[in-house]
Scaffold this motif. Sequence first.
Motif, PDB file in Angstrom:
ATOM      1  N   PRO A 116     -43.826  -7.332 -59.055  1.00 23.74           N
ATOM      2  CA  PRO A 116     -42.830  -8.324 -58.629  1.00 23.74           C
ATOM      3  C   PRO A 116     -41.454  -7.688 -58.432  1.00 23.74           C
ATOM      4  N   GLY A 117     -40.868  -7.895 -57.265  1.00 22.35           N
ATOM      5  CA  GLY A 117     -39.573  -7.314 -56.950  1.00 22.35           C
ATOM      6  C   GLY A 117     -39.621  -5.855 -56.561  1.00 22.35           C
ATOM      7  N   GLY A 118     -40.808  -5.234 -56.614  1.00 23.52           N
ATOM      8  CA  GLY A 118     -40.914  -3.806 -56.332  1.00 23.52           C
ATOM      9  C   GLY A 118     -40.534  -3.463 -54.899  1.00 23.52           C
ATOM     10  N   GLY A 119     -40.929  -4.310 -53.947  1.00 24.42           N
ATOM     11  CA  GLY A 119     -40.606  -4.050 -52.548  1.00 24.42           C
ATOM     12  C   GLY A 119     -39.114  -4.130 -52.286  1.00 24.42           C
ATOM     13  N   LEU A 120     -38.482  -5.194 -52.774  1.00 28.88           N
ATOM     14  CA  LEU A 120     -37.052  -5.376 -52.533  1.00 28.88           C
ATOM     15  C   LEU A 120     -36.233  -4.315 -53.264  1.00 28.88           C
TER      16      LEU A 120
END
Length: 385
Positions: free
Chosen positions: A118-122
């Motif tokens: 979670p949130g890794g891409g952003l």
Amino acid sequence: MHPMLKPALRRAWRGRNTVQFGVTPAHAVTLGPMDIATGSFLELLDGTRGMPLLREEARALDLSDRHVDILVARLAAAGLLDDPEAGGPEAAALRRRAEVLDRQRSDAASLSVVHPSPGGGLRRLAARGAMRVQVRGAGRVGAVIASVLSASGVGHVDVLDGGRTEPWDVAPGGLPASAVGERRDVSARQLVRRSAVGGPRRTAGADGATGARPAEEAPLSLVVLAPRDGLSVYAPEPDASASWIASGTPHLYAGVIEATGVVGPLVLPGGTGCAGCLALHRADRDPQWPRMLAQWKSGRRRAAVPACDLGLATAVAGLAAAHALCFLDGELPASTGARWEAALPLLEWRTERLGPHVNCACGAGGQTEGELTSTSGAARDTMAG
């Protein structure tokens, strides 16, 4: 946590009790058994509800708190969940720049698929803003690579080249027709600025104050060599990369020579084969290679205009930029220690592994397989950190 099913992955029922998230085999995940009530509950995972509210609304569907907790845990373990508030302070700062994030929503969606946490891409998208890449060459390949990297959020993209823009340097996504006759480096830097998303990146000082950090102070994350003379990519001069080998600077080759596109190798100094290794391997296979190469480099060229087809040059630039971004985001692309080639007219991409040479001064040839893996992993962790 406000769980949200990753919007980038399409969802479909494979049967009565199995759901598939994603279309392509590279990223698709199946989950089951899944009943109708649980399938309805999936619609609530849109990032607007925390776990207490999700449990409350699940009870209306006759789903227990334990069922909800297990389901959310399974979805998270499968890399199917995102969190609109995750990713750390850099991601939060990017969310506040709505005009910038709107330009990069497709990039963020892609990164959310590739990086499952979670949130890794952003977080990775935000991290690009502090990176500095140097592109050497502003022809049909190099200029497009520079513009793509800048538009993808890389904070500092330097372009080096000499001479003035020629009509055959012009390319969609690269130098415009209005740049003909102007200095290549000046035109390329203007292209980078036009392509950039948002204003100049800002970094926090030791006292917490923020200020624009000069690009020349940022360490080089990567050098991309895309000279207009494709021979310098196909048979790179070892001495030209000596300073990057000594400083441990990763570098990637890309270009077109005689209607043949080349991407790679991505060189991790001390860990993968370099330009010197490539030259030694070629001399081992073909003792006449050094003799011919010397003639090609010193002999008078019969034609000044390179055989650089626009479609092929654009494909090479796109592939090279994608490999560069993959590396900057913390992964090791397929060009790491390898070269990809495609020639007109068939354009069938093929790959060749370029291992270290034991006699090369770069030292990579003296490592064991385990040491090579460790070195590559350290480089990847450094870029991702």
